[in-house]
Design a protein around this motif. Structure first.
Motif, PDB file in Angstrom:
ATOM      1  N   UNK A 176       0.832  -1.199   0.000  1.00 50.59           N
ATOM      2  CA  UNK A 176       0.000   0.000   0.000  1.00 50.59           C
ATOM      3  C   UNK A 176       0.867   1.250   0.000  1.00 50.59           C
ATOM      4  N   UNK A 177       0.737   2.060  -1.038  1.00 50.80           N
ATOM      5  CA  UNK A 177       1.290   3.409  -1.031  1.00 50.80           C
ATOM      6  C   UNK A 177       0.238   4.332  -0.444  1.00 50.80           C
ATOM      7  N   UNK A 178       0.605   5.071   0.588  1.00 47.42           N
ATOM      8  CA  UNK A 178      -0.324   5.980   1.259  1.00 47.42           C
ATOM      9  C   UNK A 178       0.243   7.397   1.237  1.00 47.42           C
ATOM     10  N   UNK A 179      -0.563   8.364   1.599  1.00 48.97           N
ATOM     11  CA  UNK A 179      -0.170   9.768   1.463  1.00 48.97           C
ATOM     12  C   UNK A 179      -0.167  10.443   2.828  1.00 48.97           C
TER      13      UNK A 179
ATOM     14  N   UNK B 193      -5.984  11.557   6.953  1.00 50.16           N
ATOM     15  CA  UNK B 193      -6.156  10.111   7.100  1.00 50.16           C
ATOM     16  C   UNK B 193      -7.026   9.762   8.303  1.00 50.16           C
ATOM     17  N   UNK B 194      -7.679  10.764   8.880  1.00 46.77           N
ATOM     18  CA  UNK B 194      -8.556  10.509  10.022  1.00 46.77           C
ATOM     19  C   UNK B 194      -9.787   9.725   9.585  1.00 46.77           C
ATOM     20  N   UNK B 195     -10.443   9.106  10.555  1.00 43.83           N
ATOM     21  CA  UNK B 195     -11.684   8.387  10.270  1.00 43.83           C
ATOM     22  C   UNK B 195     -12.683   9.347   9.642  1.00 43.83           C
ATOM     23  N   UNK B 196     -13.295   8.922   8.564  1.00 49.67           N
ATOM     24  CA  UNK B 196     -14.220   9.775   7.825  1.00 49.67           C
ATOM     25  C   UNK B 196     -13.602  10.434   6.609  1.00 49.67           C
ATOM     26  N   UNK B 197     -12.282  10.385   6.497  1.00 53.17           N
ATOM     27  CA  UNK B 197     -11.608  10.968   5.340  1.00 53.17           C
ATOM     28  C   UNK B 197     -11.669  10.008   4.155  1.00 53.17           C
ATOM     29  N   UNK B 198     -11.451  10.555   2.951  1.00 54.92           N
ATOM     30  CA  UNK B 198     -11.458   9.726   1.748  1.00 54.92           C
ATOM     31  C   UNK B 198     -10.324   8.708   1.771  1.00 54.92           C
ATOM     32  N   UNK B 199      -9.151   9.129   2.243  1.00 56.20           N
ATOM     33  CA  UNK B 199      -8.028   8.199   2.280  1.00 56.20           C
ATOM     34  C   UNK B 199      -8.286   7.062   3.260  1.00 56.20           C
TER      35      UNK B 199
ATOM     36  N   UNK C  54      -9.445   1.400   4.422  1.00 56.16           N
ATOM     37  CA  UNK C  54     -10.315   0.390   5.036  1.00 56.16           C
ATOM     38  C   UNK C  54     -10.819  -0.602   3.994  1.00 56.16           C
ATOM     39  N   UNK C  55     -11.172  -0.091   2.818  1.00 56.53           N
ATOM     40  CA  UNK C  55     -11.682  -0.972   1.761  1.00 56.53           C
ATOM     41  C   UNK C  55     -10.599  -1.943   1.285  1.00 56.53           C
ATOM     42  N   UNK C  56      -9.369  -1.470   1.158  1.00 54.74           N
ATOM     43  CA  UNK C  56      -8.276  -2.341   0.726  1.00 54.74           C
ATOM     44  C   UNK C  56      -7.993  -3.430   1.771  1.00 54.74           C
ATOM     45  N   UNK C  57      -7.972  -3.053   3.032  1.00 51.97           N
ATOM     46  CA  UNK C  57      -7.708  -4.025   4.092  1.00 51.97           C
ATOM     47  C   UNK C  57      -8.826  -5.058   4.176  1.00 51.97           C
TER      48      UNK C  57
ATOM     49  N   UNK D 163      -4.065   2.782  12.132  1.00 51.69           N
ATOM     50  CA  UNK D 163      -5.000   1.895  11.425  1.00 51.69           C
ATOM     51  C   UNK D 163      -4.290   0.636  10.921  1.00 51.69           C
ATOM     52  N   UNK D 164      -3.086   0.792  10.422  1.00 49.79           N
ATOM     53  CA  UNK D 164      -2.325  -0.358   9.932  1.00 49.79           C
ATOM     54  C   UNK D 164      -1.950  -1.300  11.071  1.00 49.79           C
ATOM     55  N   UNK D 165      -1.578  -0.747  12.199  1.00 54.37           N
ATOM     56  CA  UNK D 165      -1.233  -1.593  13.355  1.00 54.37           C
ATOM     57  C   UNK D 165      -2.455  -2.363  13.822  1.00 54.37           C
ATOM     58  N   UNK D 166      -3.580  -1.698  13.881  1.00 51.83           N
ATOM     59  CA  UNK D 166      -4.835  -2.328  14.282  1.00 51.83           C
ATOM     60  C   UNK D 166      -5.192  -3.491  13.356  1.00 51.83           C
TER      61      UNK D 166
END
Length: 353
Positions: free
Chosen positions: A195-198, A203-209, A214-217, A251-254
């Protein structure tokens, strides 16, 4: 009359200095608008492959995937205001330009990457200092690391966003930087999700990223996960503006990701396994900082979260992705000496991944 002309020129020069202050954001926007009006916009590169195509072309049918990773690559221009503005302006107007560059460190890491011609390369942001303009990418980054571009997957850094919208970065990389200029994209290889992230975007909950992540995971609940983005969430050198990086890390750790790769800090660091708040735990997420593609910085005292740190060395992190494991070697560009190595199993994924 002469006095009036000189006064007008003086006012214009002062206005130029004002417009180019604050990382030249306002000036750059004006230059982009002028360029589009006079010449039409420079199109994004149309010879680039998509990220998944790059991976598939490089890796082929092998049983393991090897990667080289580093950020903070090409020092392109003078640090004074006019030295930054003039190359960008002349380039935007279609005039010849020679961008000053100090490529010693970047040439060393490029030569090291040449020793591993079958490895995929991850560019961890801040690939063209100081502002990531298209001129800096074309006339500075390209002569230093451009030969690696066909096997390189980029992610944006804070310096790329010194041009509004990271326009120079997205123009240079085209679709190789992912779709829709978001800075994030996903790759799959066997049982791995990359995953390349920005870290420059919310990146907070509710953001597009966050929704995309979440969809990818969720779509790959059993995959081993390796993520890369520019700013480290937790490092022995704390720097401002890391809120998005920390939200991504949490989020990734979770979700049970195995490792995260970052640049930004100009040294090599491997953390201990960390929980979402950056505290050492028995089974957590390991972060690697490799902001040494062309830059180095002075030593910083270690923290409890630090497992290994190397200063004053440009280099590349070489990763080996196996069926259920991740191996690493931090290779010095000065001779290729292995300065840190190890192997860890993939982490068990969380139930909510």
């Amino acid at each position: 009359m002469k006095r009036k002309i000189l006064r007008t020129l003086g006012v214009a020069f002062a206005l130029l200095l004002v417009l180019t202050a604050g990382e030249q954001q306002v000036f750059r926007f004006g230059a982009d608008e002028a360029r589009a009006a006079i010449l039409g916009d420079f199109p994004a590169r149309d010879d680039r492959a998509t990220p998944q195509q790059v991976l598939d072309q490089v890796v082929g049918q092998g049983d393991r995937l090897t990667l080289l990773a580093a950020g903070d690559v090409a020092e392109c221009g003078r640090k004074d205001t006019l030295g930054q503005v003039w190359p960008a302006l002349t380039y935007d107007l279609g005039l010849p330009v020679e961008v000053d560059r100090d490529g010693a460190g970047a040439l060393q890491t490029a030569a090291l990457a040449d020793l591993y011609p079958d490895d995929l390369v991850l560019g961890l942001g801040d690939l063209a200092y100081r502002r990531g303009t298209r001129a800096e990418f074309d006339t500075c980054f390209d002569p230093l690391w451009g030969a690696l571009a066909p096997r390189l997957l980029p992610t944006p850094g804070n310096h790329e966003y010194r041009v509004p919208g990271a326009n120079g970065y997205y123009e240079y990389w085209g679709q190789q930087a992912g779709a829709d200029r978001t800075g994030h994209y996903a790759l799959t290889w066997r049982n791995w999700l990359l995953l390349s992230l920005n870290s420059e975007d919310d990146a907070d909950e509710g953001s597009a990223q966050r929704a995309w992540l979440d969809a990818q995971l969720s779509a790959h609940p059993d995959a081993c996960v390796l993520a890369y983005f520019h700013k480290p969430a937790w490092s022995l050198r704390d720097r401002p503006g890391s809120e998005a990086a920390r939200a991504l890390f949490a989020r990734l750790e979770e979700a049970g990701a195995t490792a995260v790769l970052n640049g930004h800090n100009h040294f090599y660091e491997r953390t201990r396994p960390l929980d979402a708040a950056g505290q050492p735990v028995a089974d957590g997420l390991i972060g690697f900082t490799i902001g040494v593609g062309g830059e180095t910085s002075h030593a910083t005292p270690a923290k409890a979260s630090t497992a290994r740190a190397v200063f004053g060395e440009t280099g590349l992190l070489r990763l080996t992705l196996g069926q259920d494991s991740l191996g690493w070697d931090f290779l010095s560009a000065g001779g290729g000496k292995d300065l840190d190595s190890g192997v860890i199993p993939c982490r068990a994924r969380g139930q909510d991944a």
